[in-house]
Design a protein around this motif. Structure first.
Motif: not given
Ligand SMILES: Nc1nc2c(ncn2[C@@H]2O[C@H](COP(=O)(O)OP(=O)(O)O)[C@@H](O)[C@H]2O)c(=O)[nH]1
Ligand SMILES: [Mg+2]
Lengths: 863, 222
Positions: B143-164
């Motif tokens: 939702e918060i990236n809906s203003n961007l060109d969706q064609k350039k986004l090849d995936r949802d800009p969401y990641f789950e990370t661990s710094s450990k």
């Protein structure tokens, strides 16, 4: 994290300033060259001359002398003052009015120029209009406005107004950007366009706003929670913020330090890493300012100077604390005013060298290595830290003043063997890296000797290449070291490198004999190679017996693999060698093979000798009953190969022995050599019944001779097959026909037809006949085609010739030779296709025009 | 590495990380820049790191999540080409803060700022401890990236990370670069090539016009 970057030195003391009035306090100051101006809370402007002089102790002491004062009669404090030496004026802000005083006598300017309603002003150090006889000033007004003025000696000229949302408390200006602290937030104003960009809010209750211009288009602001915030004129930050303490009063900047003042401390941060470097307790401070790179601080009654400690001293202090990175960063970024680039580099390099040894002493080897290289440390300084590694002949002493306090690595590693190993590994890597580069230039002997010792100690395989190739190792030292660690092979190589081949051989002989041991020694093979390459017959003959006794076949290489460029010597003449090798049969054979097959010596004696030796070994094997057939076959085929290949040996001699033993195959070869082909082929056909070999015989024995010779052989063979006196001739029909069919071209058809027995059917020789017919047809046609082509070519040339001669060439007395420019006296001349005419003798090349250089190809028609 | 004066040169991309106090912002950046998970002091105001990516310079700004710095955060967001909105997968409140507190701060960032939502401390998830589902976080990111060109986004800009463990950390930054610093195919090759010869990456002439680099490599690779 502390460093002594500045020293606080009193500049003007209390008594001298205000002996008369007890309640007078310093409100603001300005310093311009030797002039120091003070604005007081009771409306005085006081002028001093201030001079700093070095004391005997090497520090700076200030002497001040009051020049005069002026009472502005407004009963208000002097809020700000600023000298503009280019105009000989001081700008004074008092009671919200900006006025101009004469710099020397402090009298107001005649014109009475002023700006009213001002809360704050600042000078533009990077003015948009670069007139040297004016200054650009920005003022904040009581109303919500900022103004820009140009000030000359006696005039204040209005340039621009910018309206702002709130009143500004503090402003800074650079170019056409004004950074302003409003009541609740900072903003960046472009006074050319009037554009205002909000930066960030702050709480004026808890934070005193500060706007300090740092450099071109960059400001330092005091943010919330005592953060020092860097902001560029674009309204963004390119450095992380700095943490100050509370109650900030003011900020100054002398590269690379940010100096801040609060009610208790003077604090120094580095702009390089934003970290605090120094804190000087200082109570009662009220203002701080930097004036042409000099920082002054005032309290109510006194003025102090913050004198920078020479950067070299600061760096030295950091190094003493082993804070290498900080030290070098500071050295790089300090103000190098007054130093030429070379001089600075020299100083900097020395710091790097010191830093290198500090990192070294802390086992930070990667850092140390870089610094040793960058600082161009004399490699001997490093090597001399390792006991025993310097060549004993070296009289190196460490540089003075010393670069470090390290005694040696034993001392550093405190008998920790692992650490000692690490140190040695470091040196090894380092020397390997700089060896042969400019860093190692001039120290080849030192480096190579040290490497040799390091390698020898741990038996490192690199030891061998180090010694074998262009080594600079000191001989005496290295010999001792190698003997101590029993690196005998290396020792041999070292002797060899220094030309002491006999000593080298003694060691290697002992190694081969197993009297001493060294894993890196490759064995006898190596010694043989060494002897075969050495140009010292004495030495070779000294050891040859020993070597041959160890291994004949290997050691004979000492004779057979001599360097190709060795001049022939009496000592290695083949006769001498053969005579000597008598005792070593395998070696003799190998040597003769070398002479015959490799050197291709065509001497009957050698060839016969080898043939006899081959034959002997065959006979030996034949005598022995339980010899594997394989072995015998091998030996015989070697013999046959030799008999076939060579034409030099005495055939009769061999033949006699061979015949006795019924060695038919060998006999056939030998008859072949005697050109008794009929005999040879009869053996092949009747005794050996090897028809393929018989056919092959024809090819082999006709090699290099003219085709009729081969034909003759084939006919002889056919004759053997078809011999009417042979009672088993029926058995030979098949091989005869096959021979004919396979080698049609080798036979003369007419002769064959005469030879063939009458009783043979046409069917039997059909294939041969049809091929023969085809062959002669083909031949006939080819000849015809060739003839016609030749005729065509002939016609063609004729046509070209006619075309060239078609146009007449008129010769008269005026015609001159195009080459020598003389008249023609003979009736003959040369005409080139392009019309150039010359004497016959002047036409050197009929394909090249002598005048134009044009090429006339023979078949120019095509091109 | 903290930035020193030498880093005053302009970066090609500014990446900022926002999120509540102690969600692991500094740890995430530290893991990415230094390749390890280590203890550090709480961030004061903001911190700054420079990273070389191919021929580009990327400035990564770490901010302090503390409420008292809110005023500054919006300032540090200015000109950001990408923002990492970090929350703790184990704390729903930190997820709610993203739209309540941090999203508005990005008004100052570039108009086409890529907003990457990152759930941190993946390694600490126990069965049942997850307080934010993948689905809702993913939806939020979309939702918060809906203003961007969706064609350039090849995936949802969401990641789950661990710094450990380092899980997904580099991938997340690479995703940002791929989006914000688009490389033509052959430029990609050259960025890999310069990575391999690490010595040559250390200096970059930023005064060089940006277009010249791809042009040159193009003709070399043809
Ligand atoms: N197990 C685990 N702990 C983490 C992780 N990231 C951060 N932490 C811990 O969370 C605490 C806060 O981290 P910090 O990076 O300072 O948070 P910041 O305030 O957002 O910068 C520290 O104690 C970290 O060790 C993670 O991925 N896994
Ligand atoms: Mg942090």
């Amino acid at each position: 994290m502390s460093i002594k970057a500045f020293e606080l030195v009193p500049a003007i003391e209390r008594l001298k300033l205000m002996s008369d009035k007890a309640r007078t306090q310093i409100e603001c100051i300005d310093v311009c060259g030797k002039n120091l101006y003070i604005g007081t809370n009771d409306c005085f402007v006081v002028h001093y001359i201030l001079e700093g002089r070095p004391t005997q102790a090497g520090r700076l002491a200030f002497h001040s002398e009051k020049q005069g004062h002026k009472y502005l009669a407004l009963k208000k404090p002097i809020d700000q003052l600023k000298a503009a030496s280019a105009l000989n004026r001081i700008l004074v802000l008092c009671d919200h009015t900006l006025t101009l005083l004469n710099m020397m006598d402090l009298e107001p300017v005649m014109s009475g120029a002023k700006v009213k309603g001002v809360t704050y002003f600042c000078l533009n150090d990077n003015p948009v209009r670069g007139n040297p006889f004016s200054v650009e000033v920005c003022v904040a007004l009581k109303k919500k406005q900022i103004q820009v003025y140009t000030i000359t000696e006696d005039r204040i000229i209005h340039v621009k107004d910018v309206s702002i949302p709130e009143q500004a408390n503090q402003i800074g200006i650079d170019g056409h950007f004004i950074c302003a602290a409003l009541a609740s937030q900072y903003c960046m104003v472009n006074f050319e366009t009037g554009q205002i960009q909000d930066l960030f809010p702050y709480d004026s209750e808890s934070t005193k706003p500060v706007v300090k211009r740092i450099s071109k288009e960059e400001f330092l602001l005091s943010g919330p929670n005592a953060l020092g915030m860097f902001v560029t004129s674009e309204g963004i930050s390119q450095r992380p913020p700095m943490q100050w303490s509370d109650n900030l009063l003011g900020v100054s900047y002398v590269h690379p330090y940010i100096v801040s003042l609060n009610d208790e401390f003077i604090t120094v941060h580095s702009i390089l890493d934003q970290q605090q470097k120094q804190a000087i307790p200082f109570q009662g401070g009220s203002t701080i300012g930097d004036f042409d790179g000099r920082v002054f601080i005032s309290s109510a009654k006194e003025i102090y100077a913050l004198v920078p400690v020479a950067w070299e001293k600061q760096v030295q202090a950091l190094l003493a604390d082993k804070r290498v990175q900080e030290a070098l960063d500071l050295a790089k970024n300090a103000n190098h005013a007054g130093l030429s680039k070379d001089k600075f580099l020299k100083i900097y390099r020395r710091f790097q060298q010191q830093a290198a040894f500090i990192e070294f002493s802390q086992q930070n080897f990667d850092e140390a290595k870089e610094l040793f290289k960058e600082g161009k440390v004399d490699v001997r300084e490093l090597i001399s830290l390792y006991p025993g590694l310097m060549p004993s002949s070296s009289n190196f002493t460490r540089s003075i003043p010393v670069l470090h306090e390290i005694a040696d690595i034993n001392n550093l590693s405190k008998d920790n063997d692992e650490m000692k190993k690490d140190y040695k590994r470091f040196l090894r890597n380092y020397l390997e890296e700089i060896k042969g580069t400019t860093d190692g230039h001039g120290f080849k002997q030192v480096i190579d000797t040290a490497l040799l010792k390091l390698y020898a100690e741990i038996n490192w395989p690199e030891l061998i290449p180090l010694i074998a190739v262009d080594t600079g190792c000191d001989l005496k030292d290295s010999v001792e070291w190698l003997e101590k660690y029993e690196r005998y092979h290396a020792l041999g190589l070292l002797f060899k490198y220094h030309g002491e081949n006999d000593k080298a051989m003694q060691i290697w002989a002992r190694l081969v004999n197993g009297e001493i041991k060294d894993e890196l020694f490759p064995g006898l093979q190596f010694v043989v190679e060494f002897l075969s390459n050495i140009n010292d017959p004495e030495l070779v003959w000294k050891y040859i017996d020993w070597a041959l006794e160890k291994d004949q076949e290997l050691s004979v290489k000492i004779f057979t693999e001599r360097p190709s460029n060795e001049p022939p010597t009496e000592r290695f003449r083949p006769e001498t060698v053969i005579d000597y090798l008598h005792r070593f049969p395998k070696a003799v054979i190998a040597y003769l093979e070398y002479l015959i097959f490799q050197k291709k010596l065509e001497k009957e004696k050698y060839h016969t000798h080898l043939a006899v030796l081959y034959l002997d070994s065959v006979l030996q094997l034949m005598k022995n009953n339980n010899v594997k057939k394989e072995h015998l076959d091998n030996a015989r085929s070697k013999l046959r190969h030799m008999l076939q290949l060579s034409n030099m040996y005495r055939v009769q001699l061999i033949l006699g022995k061979v015949k006795e033993q019924d060695m038919h195959a060998e006999c056939a070869i030998l008859y072949g050599k005697l050109e008794e082909h009929d005999k040879a082929m009869r053996i092949l056909v009747h005794k050996l019944k090897d028809y393929v070999a018989a056919e092959n015989y024809c090819f082999v024995n006709s090699q290099g001779k003219d085709p009729t010779y081969r034909k003759r052989l084939f006919h002889i063979l056919l004759g053997v097959y078809l011999d009417p006196n042979n009672e088993r001739k029926d058995l030979l029909v098949t091989p005869a026909v096959e021979l004919l069919n396979r080698n049609v071209t080798e036979f003369d058809t007419a002769k064959v037809l005469q030879l063939l027995p009458e009783n043979w059917s046409v069917q039997l020789v059909k294939q041969f006949l049809s091929q023969t017919v085809r062959k002669s047809m083909n031949f006939q046609r080819t000849v015809r085609i060739e003839r016609m082509i030749a005729r065509g070519e002939n016609l063609w040339v004729k046509e070209a010739c006619i075309a060239m001669q078609k146009s007449p060439v008129q010769m008269n007395d005026d015609k001159m030779c195009a080459v020598c420019n003389r008249a023609f006296s003979d009736p003959t001349f040369v005409r080139y296709p392009n019309g150039v005419i010359t004497h016959v003798h002047c036409a050197k090349n009929k394909h090249v025009c002598p005048v134009t250089g044009k090429l006339f190809s023979i078949c120019s028609k095509n091109s | 590495m903290t930035a020193s004066s030498a880093d005053k040169r302009k970066a090609d991309l500014k990446v900022i990380i926002l999120g509540d106090f102690a969600v692991g912002k500094t740890s995430l950046i530290c893991r990415y820049i230094e390749g390890k998970f280590r203890a550090h002091e709480t961030t004061i105001g903001a911190a700054f790191f420079l990273k070389q990516w191919g021929s580009y310079n990327v400035a990564v700004w770490d901010t302090a999540g503390d409420e008292k710095y809110t005023g500054l955060q919006s300032f540090y967001c200015r000109n950001a080409g990408a923002a990492i909105l970090a929350f703790d997968l184990n704390h729903e409140s930190s997820f709610e803060s993203l739209w309540a507190r941090f999203l508005p701060l990005l008004d100052n960032a570039n108009e086409d700022c890529l907003k990457v939502v990152v759930g941190t401390k993946l390694d600490m998830l126990q069965p049942g401890s997850r307080e934010v589902t993948q689905e809702e976080a993913r939806r939020f990111a979309r939702e918060i990236n809906s203003n961007l060109d969706q064609k350039k986004l090849d995936r949802d800009p969401y990641f789950e990370t661990s710094s450990k463990t380092g899980m997904n950390v580099t991938e997340m930054f690479e995703f940002i670069y791929q989006y914000c610093l688009p490389l033509s195919e052959d430029k990609k090759i050259s960025s890999l090539a310069t990575k391999r010869t690490s010595a040559s990456t250390s200096t970059v002439d930023l005064n060089k016009p940006a277009v010249s680099a791809p042009q040159r490599t193009k003709c070399c690779f043809r």
